[in-house]
Enzyme design. Structure first.
Site, PDB file in Angstrom:
ATOM      1  N   ASN A 545      33.117   0.958  69.924  1.00 24.08           N
ATOM      2  CA  ASN A 545      33.670  -0.386  70.082  1.00 24.08           C
ATOM      3  C   ASN A 545      32.535  -1.361  70.351  1.00 24.08           C
ATOM      4  O   ASN A 545      32.456  -1.998  71.397  1.00 24.08           O
ATOM      5  CB  ASN A 545      34.704  -0.399  71.203  1.00 24.08           C
ATOM      6  N   HIS A 546      31.620  -1.431  69.382  1.00 22.52           N
ATOM      7  CA  HIS A 546      30.422  -2.264  69.487  1.00 22.52           C
ATOM      8  C   HIS A 546      30.364  -3.247  68.317  1.00 22.52           C
ATOM      9  O   HIS A 546      29.315  -3.476  67.726  1.00 22.52           O
ATOM     10  CB  HIS A 546      29.164  -1.387  69.492  1.00 22.52           C
ATOM     11  N   GLN A 547      31.494  -3.835  67.973  1.00 18.49           N
ATOM     12  CA  GLN A 547      31.542  -4.715  66.806  1.00 18.49           C
ATOM     13  C   GLN A 547      30.749  -5.996  67.055  1.00 18.49           C
ATOM     14  O   GLN A 547      30.878  -6.618  68.113  1.00 18.49           O
ATOM     15  CB  GLN A 547      33.000  -5.069  66.473  1.00 18.49           C
TER      16      GLN A 547
END
Length: 685
Positions: A545-547
Site C-alpha cells: 500500500n505504497h501508491q
C-alpha cells in the site's frame, strides 16, 4: 485481574466504530473475548486521550485562509503546521471520522481494514499478470479517518535510499535532493533511541512524531536478523543510517506501547486552537475555480448527502492521497482534456499528467512452516494483562511485521547503496484470540515473507469511472507490465529461501517452504525453478500500500508534471497538492515517513509564501515601505524583495528561488519567527 476503566481528567467518550471482530478475526470463537478486551482498551486514559481529541466543527465560517482536503498522513501535518500561526484560519475536511481508540493498539494493525467507515476499500481493475489467485483483483486498503493510512499501517519508519531523492532532483524536482529533504525528515522526528542503535548523524529529537522500536518483538525476529548475518549481510540496527542493506527490527511511529499517527502527533496538540476547524465525515468533491482568473475560490464537499461550498481566501491544499487527490482534480476540471470532455466536466486546465504515473511496490508472497515451533496463541488473558497493565508484551508490537530486510538483487544499481529488494514478514500476531493459552501443540506455526521489488518500472494510471464524486476512481496499476519486476522478485525469492535454510532457521525452527504451496505453478518443490517463482509472483502477488505518483512533481516542460517543485498545481492559482501523489518515483522503502516529510515541506512552502512577506497593510507582496528596521534588517533587502516580485511575477518559480535566497539573510523570520512558533528551522540547501 485487569483493572476496569480509569477515572480520567476528561470524560472518556467512545471514539469511532467498534471493531467487527468476527470479520477481523475470521472466526466467531474470538468475538466475546475480543469485545471484552476492546471495552477495557476504550477505558484507558492514555489510549483514549480524551482531553486532546479533535472536535468536529459544529458550524463553519463562510471562508478560511486555508482549506486542507484530507486529514491523512500528510494532510494532518499540513493543517497542524498552518494552524501554528494564530492569524490564519484553517479548515481541515476529512471524509472519515476520528481515530478509534483501539486503533492505537499496535497488534490491532489490521482491525479497521475492510470496512466502509474506516477504509476506502479500494480494489484495482483485474490484472492480466498479477493477483491471479483472486481473479486478478488486488486489494488496496486505504485509511478513511484522521491520520489516514498512518492509522492503519504497520507504522514502520523507513525513508528510502538517498539516491531516490537525488533522482527526483536530477529529473526536474529542483530542491528535492537527499540533502535538501533530510532536514524535513528530521523536523518531525523525536527519536527515542539515539545513542542506542541509531546515530545522531541521521536522526534527531524534539519533533512531534516519536520514533523507536516496539517494546516487544518475537524471538524469531531476532533470529532472522542473525540468519541475515549468516548469509553475509552486515549487522545493522538502522536501515536509515550508515548501512543500507541487511536485516533489522525496524523503528516505528510509536510511543509508550501505542501507535502514533500523524493525527495524534500534529492535530491533537492543535485541538484547542481557535483558528483550526476540523470537519469530519465530509467528502471533498471538487475545488471551485474561477474560470476567468484560474484562481481557487472555494472547496465543495458533501456531508449527509448535501453539497456545500466553503470559501478559500489564500490556498486550497489537496492532501487526499494518491488515489483521491487526482480524482478531485479531475472533478474540478483539471486533467487530460479528453477525460474531462468524456464526463462533460468544463476544462479549467488541460493537464495530461493528472492520474498518470501510478506506481506501487509489488512483491511475491512466500509461505513457510516452522516444524519445531508449536502454534501457541500470542494473545491470551496473560498477554492481554501484560499490555493493559504495563503496555508491554505481544500486543505492544506487530509480531513479525516490524521485521524487515533490504538487499540487492543482481539487477540492482551498481555500488550496492541502492538496494532494490525489501522483505516483509508476517506471523506471531497478537491481534486475535479467544483468551486461551492453547492446548493443541500438534499444530505447527507458519510464517510468511513478502519479497518486494522497490524500484518498479511498470506504470499505471487512475481515471474517473463517473462524474459522481462518491464513485471510486478506476485504478489500473499495470502490475508486471515491465518484466523487470518479475526478474527482481525471482532473485529476491531465492534469497528468502536461502534465509530459511540458514543454520539457525533450519536447526532451531525446522523452517521450510510449506509443501505443495502454489501447486498450480510447475517447478516447485525443494529446488524450485525460476519459472516457478515467476508463476508464483503472478499467482500470489503481494501488492503493498505504497501508491504514489498520480500528481507528479516536475519541471514546467515535463508534459506529465502536475505540480511544480513547490507543489503548486500548474496553471491554477491558490492550489497545491501535498501528499504521496506528488512523488515522481517511489522511494525504496515504506512511504509513511516520506509522506510526513512532504507534509512538512509543503507546509513550509505555504508559510514562506504567505507569512514571510506579510506587510503591515495585510498584503502578501513585500514592499520597500515596510518598517523593516524593527526586525533588524536593512531596507535594501526589502527593496530587493520588491524588485524580485516585480521582475519575476510572471515566473513564480524564479521569484520563489530569489525569495528563498533572501530568506536566509533575514534574521527576524529566519530565527525569531520560527523560535516563537516552535518550528525547528533547518536550511534546505
Amino acid at each position: 485481574m485487569i483493572r476496569g476503566p480509569e477515572s480520567c481528567v476528561c470524560p472518556i467518550q467512545e471514539v469511532g466504530p467498534a471493531v467487527s471482530w468476527e470479520s477481523a478475526c475470521y472466526t466467531s470463537t474470538v468475538v466475546l473475548f475480543m469485545s471484552i478486551l476492546e471495552s477495557y482498551i476504550n477505558g484507558r486514559c492514555d489510549l483514549a486521550d480524551p482531553c486532546n481529541r479533535v472536535k468536529n466543527a459544529d458550524a463553519l465560517e463562510a471562508a478560511y485562509d486555508f482549506v486542507v482536503a484530507g486529514g491523512g498522513t500528510s494532510g494532518a501535518v499540513v493543517a497542524g503546521r498552518l494552524s501554528e500561526n494564530p492569524q490564519w484560519k484553517v479548515l481541515l475536511i476529512e471524509a472519515g471520522g476520528d481515530e478509534p481508540t483501539a486503533s492505537s493498539v499496535p497488534a490491532f494493525v489490521t482491525a479497521y481494514w475492510g470496512r466502509n467507515d474506516t477504509d476506502w476499500n479500494y480494489v484495482t481493475v483485474p490484472q492480466e499478470h498479477a493477483c491471479l489467485s483472486s481473479g486478478g483483483v488486488c486489494s488496496w486498503p486505504r485509511g478513511k479517518m484522521l491520520g489516514g493510512c498512518s492509522t492503519i499501517n504497520g507504522m514502520m519508519y523507513m525513508r528510502g535510499n538517498p539516491a531516490d531523492y537525488d533522482g527526483w532532483a536530477v529529473n526536474g524536482a529542483t530542491g528535492w535532493s537527499w540533502f535538501e529533504v533530510l532536514p524535513y525528515f528530521l523536523r518531525s522526528e523525536d527519536n527515542k533511541e539515539i545513542g542506542r542503535g541509531v546515530s545522531g548523524n541521521y536522526h534527531t529529537k524534539g519533533g512531534p512524531m516519536p520514533v523507536q522500536k516496539f517494546r516487544y518483538a518475537p524471538r524469531f525476529a531476532h533470529d532472522v536478523v542473525s540468519a541475515g548475518i549468516e548469509l553475509g549481510f552486515p549487522p545493522t540496527s538502522d536501515l536509515n543510517g550508515e548501512t543500507s542493506t541487511g536485516f533489522t527490527i525496524a523503528q516505528t511511529f510509536n510511543d509508550g506501547g501505542s501507535r502514533y499517527s500523524t493525527a495524534r502527533g500534529f492535530l491533537r496538540p492543535a485541538s484547542k486552537r481557535q483558528n483550526l476547524h476540523v470537519l469530519l465525515n465530509a467528502h471533498v468533491s471538487r475545488v471551485v475555480i474561477d474560470p476567468a482568473s484560474k484562481r481557487v475560490t472555494g472547496v465543495e464537499y458533501i456531508k449527509n448527502g448535501i453539497k456545500s461550498v466553503v470559501g478559500v481566501k489564500k490556498e486550497a491544499i489537496l492532501s487526499a492521497g494518491t488515489l483521491n487527490s487526482p480524482q478531485i482534480l479531475l472533478l474540478s476540471g483539471i486533467g487530460p482534456k479528453e477525460t474531462l470532455d468524456r464526463f462533460n466536466i468544463p476544462v479549467i486546465k488541460d493537464l495530461p499528467g493528472v492520474g498518470q504515473n501510478l506506481q506501487n511496490h509489488v512483491g511475491v508472497g512466500l509461505e513457510f512452516i516452522l516444524n519445531k515451533e508449536p502454534d501457541v496463541p500470542e494473545l491470551s488473558w496473560q498477554s492481554a494483562m501484560d499490555y493493559m497493565l504495563n503496555r508491554n508484551g505481544p500486543m505492544s508490537g506487530t509480531g513479525l511485521s516490524q521485521l524487515t530486510g533490504k538487499v540487492n538483487s543482481r539487477l540492482a544499481p551498481a555500488g550496492g547503496r541502492s538496494p532494490d529488494i525489501q522483505m516483509y514478514f508476517s506471523g506471531y500476531n497478537a491481534g486475535c484470540g479467544d483468551g486461551n493459552f492453547g492446548t493443541n501443540f500438534e499444530d505447527k506455526r507458519t510464517v510468511s515473507i513478502s519479497v518486494v521489488a522497490l524500484q518498479p518500472r511498470s506504470r499505471g494510471y487512475l481515471t474517473l469511472q463517473s462524474g459522481d464524486p462518491l464513485t471510486p476512481p478506476l485504478m489500473q496499476p499495470n502490475y508486471f507490465l515491465d518484466e523487470h519486476e518479475v526478474e527482481v522478485l525471482v532473485d529476491g525469492a531465492r534469497i528468502a529461501y536461502r534465509l530459511a535454510n540458514t543454520t539457525i532457521m533450519r536447526e532451531k525452527y525446522g523452517m521450510e517452504p510449506i509443501p505443495g504451496y502454489a501447486s498450480k505453478c510447475p517447478g516447485g518443490g525443494p529446488n524450485p525453478t525460476d519459472d516457478y517463482f515467476r508463476c508464483l509472483a503472478k499467482l500470489e502477488t503481494a501488492p503493498e500500500n505504497h501508491q504514489v505518483g498520480t500528481c507528479k512533481m516536475g519541471a514546467k516542460d515535463d508534459v506529465m508534471a502536475v505540480v511544480d517543485s513547490q507543489l503548486r498545481v500548474y496553471g491554477v492559482e491558490g492550489l497545491r497538492v501535498v501528499d504521496a501523489s506528488i512523488m515522481p518515483t517511489l522511494p525504496s522503502g515504506n512511504t509513511a515517513a516520506p509522506c510526513v516529510m512532504i507534509g512538512e515541506r509543503g507546509a513550509e512552502f505555504i508559510m514562506t509564501r504567505h507569512q514571510l512577506f506579510k506587510n503591515k497593510f495585510g498584503a502578501d507582496k513585500p514592499t520597500a515601505t515596510d518598517d523593516s528596521k524593527k526586525y533588524g534588517e536593512h531596507d535594501s533587502n526589502w527593496a530587493q524583495w520588491d524588485k524580485n516580485w516585480n521582475d519575476n511575477k510572471g515566473d513564480g518559480q524564479q521569484w520563489d528561488r530569489n525569495e528563498h535566497d533572501n530568506w536566509d539573510r533575514h534574521p527576524y523570520y529566519h530565527g525569531t519567527w520560527h523560535t516563537k512558533n516552535q518550528v525547528k528551522y533547518q536550511p534546505s540547501r
